[in-house]
Design an enzyme around this catalytic site. Structure first.
Site, PDB file in Angstrom:
ATOM      1  N   LYS A 178       0.859  -1.133  -0.008  1.00 36.18           N
ATOM      2  CA  LYS A 178      -0.009  -0.061   0.103  1.00 36.18           C
ATOM      3  C   LYS A 178       1.013   1.235   0.065  1.00 36.18           C
ATOM      4  CE  LYS A 178      -1.957   2.939   1.960  1.00 36.18           C
ATOM      5  NZ  LYS A 178      -1.732   4.363   1.604  1.00 36.18           N
ATOM      6  N   GLU A 254       9.312   1.478  11.000  1.00 33.38           N
ATOM      7  CA  GLU A 254      10.552   2.635  10.816  1.00 33.38           C
ATOM      8  C   GLU A 254       9.786   3.754  10.913  1.00 33.38           C
ATOM      9  OE1 GLU A 254      12.505   1.377   7.321  1.00 33.38           O
ATOM     10  OE2 GLU A 254      13.496  -0.274   8.283  1.00 33.38           O
TER      11      GLU A 254
HETATM   12  P1  NAD Z   1       2.310   8.339   7.336  1.00 33.87           P
HETATM   13  O1  NAD Z   1       2.442   7.588   8.380  1.00 33.87           O
HETATM   14  O2  NAD Z   1       1.274   9.550   7.297  1.00 33.87           O
HETATM   15  O3  NAD Z   1       1.941   7.371   6.178  1.00 33.87           O
HETATM   16  C1  NAD Z   1       2.607   6.310   5.964  1.00 33.87           C
HETATM   17  C2  NAD Z   1       1.708   5.310   5.183  1.00 33.87           C
HETATM   18  O4  NAD Z   1       0.681   4.826   6.033  1.00 33.87           O
HETATM   19  C3  NAD Z   1       1.006   5.786   3.753  1.00 33.87           C
HETATM   20  O5  NAD Z   1       0.902   4.732   3.214  1.00 33.87           O
HETATM   21  C4  NAD Z   1      -0.364   5.837   4.699  1.00 33.87           C
HETATM   22  O6  NAD Z   1      -1.385   5.895   3.758  1.00 33.87           O
HETATM   23  C5  NAD Z   1      -0.505   4.697   5.666  1.00 33.87           C
HETATM   24  N1  NAD Z   1      -1.433   4.869   6.528  1.00 33.87           N
HETATM   25  C6  NAD Z   1      -1.465   6.132   7.463  1.00 33.87           C
HETATM   26  N2  NAD Z   1      -2.373   5.690   8.426  1.00 33.87           N
HETATM   27  C7  NAD Z   1      -2.748   4.446   8.404  1.00 33.87           C
HETATM   28  C8  NAD Z   1      -3.270   3.236   9.138  1.00 33.87           C
HETATM   29  N3  NAD Z   1      -4.147   3.801  10.386  1.00 33.87           N
HETATM   30  N4  NAD Z   1      -3.386   2.095   8.826  1.00 33.87           N
HETATM   31  C9  NAD Z   1      -2.497   1.825   7.826  1.00 33.87           C
HETATM   32  N5  NAD Z   1      -1.754   2.531   7.017  1.00 33.87           N
HETATM   33  C10 NAD Z   1      -1.764   3.873   7.214  1.00 33.87           C
HETATM   34  O7  NAD Z   1       3.824   8.794   7.059  1.00 33.87           O
HETATM   35  P2  NAD Z   1       4.238   9.977   5.558  1.00 33.87           P
HETATM   36  O8  NAD Z   1       3.556  11.255   6.044  1.00 33.87           O
HETATM   37  O9  NAD Z   1       3.744   9.299   4.380  1.00 33.87           O
HETATM   38  O10 NAD Z   1       5.764   9.944   5.861  1.00 33.87           O
HETATM   39  C11 NAD Z   1       6.614  10.791   6.638  1.00 33.87           C
HETATM   40  C12 NAD Z   1       6.993  10.149   7.845  1.00 33.87           C
HETATM   41  O11 NAD Z   1       7.447   8.914   7.700  1.00 33.87           O
HETATM   42  C13 NAD Z   1       7.816  11.017   8.694  1.00 33.87           C
HETATM   43  O12 NAD Z   1       7.351  10.720  10.086  1.00 33.87           O
HETATM   44  C14 NAD Z   1       9.047  10.342   8.489  1.00 33.87           C
HETATM   45  O13 NAD Z   1      10.269  10.455   9.631  1.00 33.87           O
HETATM   46  C15 NAD Z   1       8.846   8.833   8.201  1.00 33.87           C
HETATM   47  N6  NAD Z   1       9.657   8.015   7.777  1.00 33.87           N
HETATM   48  C16 NAD Z   1      10.561   7.355   8.419  1.00 33.87           C
HETATM   49  C17 NAD Z   1      11.410   6.508   7.696  1.00 33.87           C
HETATM   50  C18 NAD Z   1      12.320   5.505   8.701  1.00 33.87           C
HETATM   51  O14 NAD Z   1      12.992   4.727   7.899  1.00 33.87           O
HETATM   52  N7  NAD Z   1      12.276   5.445   9.852  1.00 33.87           N
HETATM   53  C19 NAD Z   1      11.637   6.794   6.534  1.00 33.87           C
HETATM   54  C20 NAD Z   1      10.841   7.491   5.790  1.00 33.87           C
HETATM   55  C21 NAD Z   1      10.137   8.236   6.386  1.00 33.87           C
HETATM   56  O1  6OD Z   2      18.567   4.109   2.842  1.00 31.41           O
HETATM   57  C1  6OD Z   2      17.487   3.212   3.337  1.00 31.41           C
HETATM   58  O2  6OD Z   2      17.479   2.054   3.119  1.00 31.41           O
HETATM   59  C2  6OD Z   2      16.411   4.005   3.983  1.00 31.41           C
HETATM   60  N1  6OD Z   2      15.612   3.088   4.475  1.00 31.41           N
HETATM   61  C3  6OD Z   2      16.426   5.077   4.149  1.00 31.41           C
HETATM   62  C4  6OD Z   2      15.405   5.789   4.665  1.00 31.41           C
HETATM   63  C5  6OD Z   2      15.318   7.333   4.707  1.00 31.41           C
HETATM   64  C6  6OD Z   2      14.111   8.183   5.193  1.00 31.41           C
HETATM   65  O3  6OD Z   2      13.467   8.908   4.875  1.00 31.41           O
END
Ligand code: NAD
Ligand code: 6OD
Length: 486
Positions: A178, A254
């Site tokens: 998704k 993550e």
């Molecule tokens: P988000 O949590 O809003 O959405 C992520 C995904 O989850 C989307 O596909 C969304 O549709 C889905 N989603 C939302 N609510 C849900 C629910 N209740 N059940 C199932 N699925 C659901 O995040 P975003 O705004 O897309 O991304 C930004 C965030 O992601 C930031 O907080 C960022 O730090 C984090 N992020 C973390 C990492 C990591 O590796 N730790 C990497 C990239 C982004």
């Molecule tokens: O490089 C990767 O494998 C990874 N998971 C990066 C995450 C970036 C976050 O925005």
């Protein structure tokens, strides 16, 4: 006008409920196309297809045959590089210069790296002495977890989705993905690649939609899903963890970060400026590993701040395809509203806006895009919300410090624990400070330097579990011990 359909059992399908939503380009607000929104029926069909594929030709492939197929997928992404690049940059607004070096190459590499790790991973074995003197052999045997739900975010759509799909498939699982509602394009395109490479139907499935009361919730609560891997916000991770609790499904999270950068006076100043610029502003600051809190040792504080401001002023805002563009828009107007609310809050909380802080005038053609200025603040208190909450925008706060102990405490004073970057030419200090960071990933004199064999994940509220290299095996496989009495 594009139409983004679900990819289920090797075919593109529309939603039976006829529901669609708009997909817009954040560069200028133009309409890219319509995305089908999955109801429970499409999610159920995708999960059933994935389950059936476990028992079909996919389940009968040897590890070597699976790896050969996944290598083909990687090669095919590279052959269709320009299509992936265009689709990713249209959805996100990120500059071609960045996506062509980071997003698309990693999208391909993720299908090779984990296959190699798996192929070279030794089987665990122990010989046990027994009272009869004959002994017993213990052999570890790994099997796929089953159907893995992959929930991915919008900031590095292809990279972060394949970072999960690559190892999941290498280990013999099947997946239902998704992707974020903001960025459906490259995940949809990957379905074509899977078919072209002969990956059996049902192994890779895609359902589009939102989170709550939509595809995300329907998928994570589906009882036939065996494991859930999620990248996104911490609050969303909490909701998914609740869904995973029913039926005790395996989960890997993550999540967000509020990462510190620590710049010691004995650093190479130019290296530290270049690295901190990237860590705060690349991808318009929308990187979970990005640095939003920068701590600089007082003797070089003024010089560092001045150099950062000079470099921010040089960032080139523009269309993704322009070769000079180094800075694009945020992913959406909704996210821009969130980032701008923090820009206002920073001022309210007493920040000095050193540079930026508003919305740039991009000219008539682009003013409907989701643009914000790259921004640096100083002068905030350590308990300000802007210092404590993840903004996920092109901004950072720079603050002086006086001692190693003080900066370790400041850096760790956060609910998050994803990453930290340390800038110093003193290797003993680098190791000493790195060891004290409450974070899953620490870079010394670098940032986002990735070796896919290493563990990736966060401490505290930045996540649960580690993926990457052999660590992914723990999540994507079930380890069984077979004990053979001799
Ligand atoms: P988000 O949590 O809003 O959405 C992520 C995904 O989850 C989307 O596909 C969304 O549709 C889905 N989603 C939302 N609510 C849900 C629910 N209740 N059940 C199932 N699925 C659901 O995040 P975003 O705004 O897309 O991304 C930004 C965030 O992601 C930031 O907080 C960022 O730090 C984090 N992020 C973390 C990492 C990591 O590796 N730790 C990497 C990239 C982004
Ligand atoms: O490089 C990767 O494998 C990874 N998971 C990066 C995450 C970036 C976050 O925005």
């Amino acid at each position: 006008m594009k139409e983004f359909k679900h990819f289920i059992n090797g075919e593109y399908v529309s939603s039976a409920n006829g529901k669609t939503f708009e997909n817009r380009c954040p560069v200028d607000g133009s309409l890219i196309g319509q995305v089908h929104e999955a109801g429970r029926d499409e999610v159920d069909a995708a999960v059933r297809a994935a389950r059936a594929a476990l028992k079909g030709p996919w389940g009968k492939l040897s590890q070597a045959q699976r790896i050969e197929l996944l290598n083909k997928v990687a090669d095919r992404i590279n052959e269709r590089f320009d299509e992936f690049l265009e689709a990713e940059c249209r959805d996100t607004g990120k500059p071609y210069k960045i996506a062509s070096h980071i997003d698309i190459p990693r999208g391909a590499a993720n299908f090779k790296a984990f296959s190699e790790t798996l192929a070279n991973h030794p089987t665990e074995g122990f010989r046990l002495d027994t009272p009869d003197g004959k002994g017993a052999l213990n052999v570890g045997h790994r099997t796929p977890k089953g159907v893995v739900a992959v929930i991915s975010p919008w900031n590095l759509p292809l990279l972060l989705m394949t970072w999960k799909v690559g190892p999941a498939l290498a280990c013999g699982n099947t997946v239902v993905v998704k992707p974020s509602e903001e960025t459906p394009a490259t995940t949809t395109l990957l379905g074509e690649v899977m078919n072209e490479c002969g990956v059996p139907a049902g192994v890779f499935n895609v359902v589009h939609g939102f989170g709550p009361d939509s595809a995300g919730e329907f998928l994570t609560s589906h009882p036939q899903v065996d494991a859930i891997t999620f990248t996104g916000e911490t609050r969303t991770g909490e909701a998914i963890m609740k869904a995973a609790a029913v039926g005790l499904r395996n989960i890997s999270l993550e999540c967000g970060g509020k990462n510190p950068g620590i710049v010691f006076a004995d650093c190479d100043l130019e290296k530290a400026v270049e690295g901190t610029m990237r860590s705060a502003f690349v991808n318009c600051g929308q990187v979970c590993l990005g640095t939003e809190r920068v701590y600089v040792e007082r003797p070089i504080y003024e010089a560092f701040l001045a150099r950062m401001k000079e470099e921010v002023a040089k960032l080139k805002l523009g269309r993704p395809e322009d070769a000079e563009t180094s800075f694009g828009p945020l992913v959406s107007h909704e996210h821009r509203d969130k980032v701008l609310s923090y820009y206002r809050l920073a001022v309210k909380e007493g920040a000095t806006v050193e540079i930026g802080g508003g919305v740039p005038d991009m000219g008539a053609a682009l003013n409907d895009g989701a643009w914000v200025e790259p921004t640096i603040w100083t002068g905030l208190a350590d308990d300000a919300r802007v210092i404590r909450e993840e903004i996920f925008g092109p901004c950072c706060h720079i603050r002086p410090f006086d001692s190693e102990d003080e900066v370790v405490e400041l850096a760790n004073d956060t609910d998050y624990g994803l990453a930290a970057a340390i800038w110093t030419e003193n290797s003993a200090r680098a190791v000493r400070v790195a060891e004290q960071m409450e974070a899953g990933i620490v870079w010394v004199n670098s940032w986002f330097l990735r070796d896919l064999r290493t563990a990736f994940g966060g401490a505290k509220q930045s996540g649960i579990g580690r993926e990457g290299g052999v660590h992914g095996l723990e999540f994507y496989t079930e380890l069984k011990n077979i004990c053979i009495k001799l």
